[in-house]
Design a protein around this motif. Sequence first.
Motif, PDB file in Angstrom:
ATOM      1  N   UNK A   1       0.850  -1.163   0.000  1.00 26.68           N
ATOM      2  CA  UNK A   1       0.000   0.000   0.000  1.00 26.68           C
ATOM      3  C   UNK A   1       0.902   1.234   0.000  1.00 26.68           C
ATOM      4  N   UNK A   2       0.727   2.080  -0.993  1.00 27.35           N
ATOM      5  CA  UNK A   2       1.538   3.285  -1.118  1.00 27.35           C
ATOM      6  C   UNK A   2       0.838   4.476  -0.469  1.00 27.35           C
ATOM      7  N   UNK A   3       1.597   5.384   0.118  1.00 27.71           N
ATOM      8  CA  UNK A   3       0.976   6.537   0.783  1.00 27.71           C
ATOM      9  C   UNK A   3       0.131   7.397  -0.146  1.00 27.71           C
ATOM     10  N   UNK A   4       0.571   7.579  -1.388  1.00 31.92           N
ATOM     11  CA  UNK A   4      -0.208   8.421  -2.304  1.00 31.92           C
ATOM     12  C   UNK A   4      -1.524   7.766  -2.682  1.00 31.92           C
ATOM     13  N   UNK A   5      -1.540   6.459  -2.875  1.00 32.98           N
ATOM     14  CA  UNK A   5      -2.808   5.788  -3.181  1.00 32.98           C
ATOM     15  C   UNK A   5      -3.749   5.876  -1.984  1.00 32.98           C
ATOM     16  N   UNK A   6      -3.187   5.832  -0.818  1.00 30.90           N
ATOM     17  CA  UNK A   6      -3.979   5.978   0.400  1.00 30.90           C
ATOM     18  C   UNK A   6      -4.592   7.377   0.476  1.00 30.90           C
ATOM     19  N   UNK A   7      -3.800   8.397   0.195  1.00 29.01           N
ATOM     20  CA  UNK A   7      -4.311   9.765   0.225  1.00 29.01           C
ATOM     21  C   UNK A   7      -5.354  10.003  -0.862  1.00 29.01           C
ATOM     22  N   UNK A   8      -5.125   9.453  -2.049  1.00 28.60           N
ATOM     23  CA  UNK A   8      -6.093   9.643  -3.125  1.00 28.60           C
ATOM     24  C   UNK A   8      -7.437   9.018  -2.781  1.00 28.60           C
ATOM     25  N   UNK A   9      -7.445   7.904  -2.084  1.00 26.04           N
ATOM     26  CA  UNK A   9      -8.689   7.269  -1.658  1.00 26.04           C
ATOM     27  C   UNK A   9      -9.378   8.058  -0.553  1.00 26.04           C
ATOM     28  N   UNK A  10      -8.602   8.851   0.200  1.00 26.95           N
ATOM     29  CA  UNK A  10      -9.141   9.563   1.358  1.00 26.95           C
ATOM     30  C   UNK A  10      -9.738  10.921   1.009  1.00 26.95           C
ATOM     31  N   UNK A  11      -9.759  11.297  -0.269  1.00 25.86           N
ATOM     32  CA  UNK A  11     -10.314  12.606  -0.644  1.00 25.86           C
ATOM     33  C   UNK A  11     -11.773  12.670  -0.210  1.00 25.86           C
ATOM     34  N   UNK A  12     -12.108  13.759   0.495  1.00 28.17           N
ATOM     35  CA  UNK A  12     -13.459  13.954   1.010  1.00 28.17           C
ATOM     36  C   UNK A  12     -13.669  13.400   2.413  1.00 28.17           C
ATOM     37  N   UNK A  13     -12.713  12.654   2.916  1.00 31.92           N
ATOM     38  CA  UNK A  13     -12.831  12.047   4.251  1.00 31.92           C
ATOM     39  C   UNK A  13     -12.111  12.906   5.289  1.00 31.92           C
ATOM     40  N   UNK A  14     -12.535  12.825   6.550  1.00 28.95           N
ATOM     41  CA  UNK A  14     -11.842  13.578   7.601  1.00 28.95           C
ATOM     42  C   UNK A  14     -10.470  12.993   7.906  1.00 28.95           C
ATOM     43  N   UNK A  15      -9.542  13.870   8.262  1.00 21.18           N
ATOM     44  CA  UNK A  15      -8.198  13.422   8.605  1.00 21.18           C
ATOM     45  C   UNK A  15      -7.550  14.419   9.555  1.00 21.18           C
ATOM     46  N   UNK A  16      -6.505  13.975  10.220  1.00 24.73           N
ATOM     47  CA  UNK A  16      -5.718  14.812  11.112  1.00 24.73           C
ATOM     48  C   UNK A  16      -4.305  14.882  10.553  1.00 24.73           C
ATOM     49  N   UNK A  17      -3.746  16.091  10.537  1.00 25.59           N
ATOM     50  CA  UNK A  17      -2.376  16.294  10.079  1.00 25.59           C
ATOM     51  C   UNK A  17      -1.601  16.960  11.199  1.00 25.59           C
TER      52      UNK A  17
ATOM     53  N   UNK B   1       5.591  19.211  11.870  1.00 21.64           N
ATOM     54  CA  UNK B   1       6.832  19.048  12.628  1.00 21.64           C
ATOM     55  C   UNK B   1       6.957  20.070  13.748  1.00 21.64           C
ATOM     56  N   UNK B   2       6.283  21.224  13.607  1.00 23.94           N
ATOM     57  CA  UNK B   2       6.358  22.235  14.658  1.00 23.94           C
ATOM     58  C   UNK B   2       5.326  22.010  15.766  1.00 23.94           C
ATOM     59  N   UNK B   3       4.515  20.955  15.669  1.00 27.69           N
ATOM     60  CA  UNK B   3       3.569  20.609  16.723  1.00 27.69           C
ATOM     61  C   UNK B   3       2.135  21.034  16.449  1.00 27.69           C
ATOM     62  N   UNK B   4       1.893  21.891  15.466  1.00 26.15           N
ATOM     63  CA  UNK B   4       0.524  22.287  15.136  1.00 26.15           C
ATOM     64  C   UNK B   4      -0.231  21.087  14.571  1.00 26.15           C
ATOM     65  N   UNK B   5      -1.546  21.043  14.858  1.00 26.40           N
ATOM     66  CA  UNK B   5      -2.382  19.992  14.286  1.00 26.40           C
ATOM     67  C   UNK B   5      -3.508  20.630  13.487  1.00 26.40           C
ATOM     68  N   UNK B   6      -3.898  19.966  12.421  1.00 24.60           N
ATOM     69  CA  UNK B   6      -4.976  20.406  11.547  1.00 24.60           C
ATOM     70  C   UNK B   6      -5.960  19.262  11.387  1.00 24.60           C
ATOM     71  N   UNK B   7      -7.205  19.499  11.774  1.00 29.55           N
ATOM     72  CA  UNK B   7      -8.286  18.533  11.582  1.00 29.55           C
ATOM     73  C   UNK B   7      -9.206  19.076  10.513  1.00 29.55           C
ATOM     74  N   UNK B   8      -9.471  18.283   9.491  1.00 33.75           N
ATOM     75  CA  UNK B   8     -10.361  18.732   8.433  1.00 33.75           C
ATOM     76  C   UNK B   8     -10.631  17.623   7.440  1.00 33.75           C
ATOM     77  N   UNK B   9     -11.340  17.975   6.367  1.00 34.44           N
ATOM     78  CA  UNK B   9     -11.647  17.024   5.303  1.00 34.44           C
ATOM     79  C   UNK B   9     -10.654  17.226   4.172  1.00 34.44           C
ATOM     80  N   UNK B  10     -10.112  16.133   3.686  1.00 32.61           N
ATOM     81  CA  UNK B  10      -9.125  16.193   2.611  1.00 32.61           C
ATOM     82  C   UNK B  10      -9.804  16.626   1.311  1.00 32.61           C
TER      83      UNK B  10
END
Length: 119
Positions: free
Chosen positions: A1-17, A20-29
């Motif tokens: 399973x490749x990371x890009x194929x995983x991200x492409x499947x996740x379009x429209x789904x919620x995710x957390x990012x 490296x500086x510690x900030x977090x982003x919660x939203x829909x891809x």
Amino acid sequence: MLPLSLLNKAVGKPMLVELKNGETYNGHLAGCDNFMNVNLREVTCTSPDGEHFWKLASCYIKGSTVKYLRLQEEVIDMVKEDSFRGRRGNRDDRRGGRGGSRGGRDRDRDRGRDGRRDR
């Protein structure tokens, strides 16, 4: 399973990012590219100390700043199923076992009527 194929499947789904500086982003891809740059919509940004929150309509995150991405389990399961189906489908298309075919694609063209090679 490749990371890009995983991200492409996740379009429209919620995710957390997490960056490296510690900030977090919660939203829909909303989208991603080959450099793993990510577009999110309906975003909640949290400061590294967790005390401050910002609500954003959308944001762009450069892939080189990402520490990790967190997706729903169902997205990961969908990608696993698709990759399993893909491998299984290709298995029927293959010919023979070990060693593959012998000779080139014009192998039969070089033979005469009696089946011997023309020299």
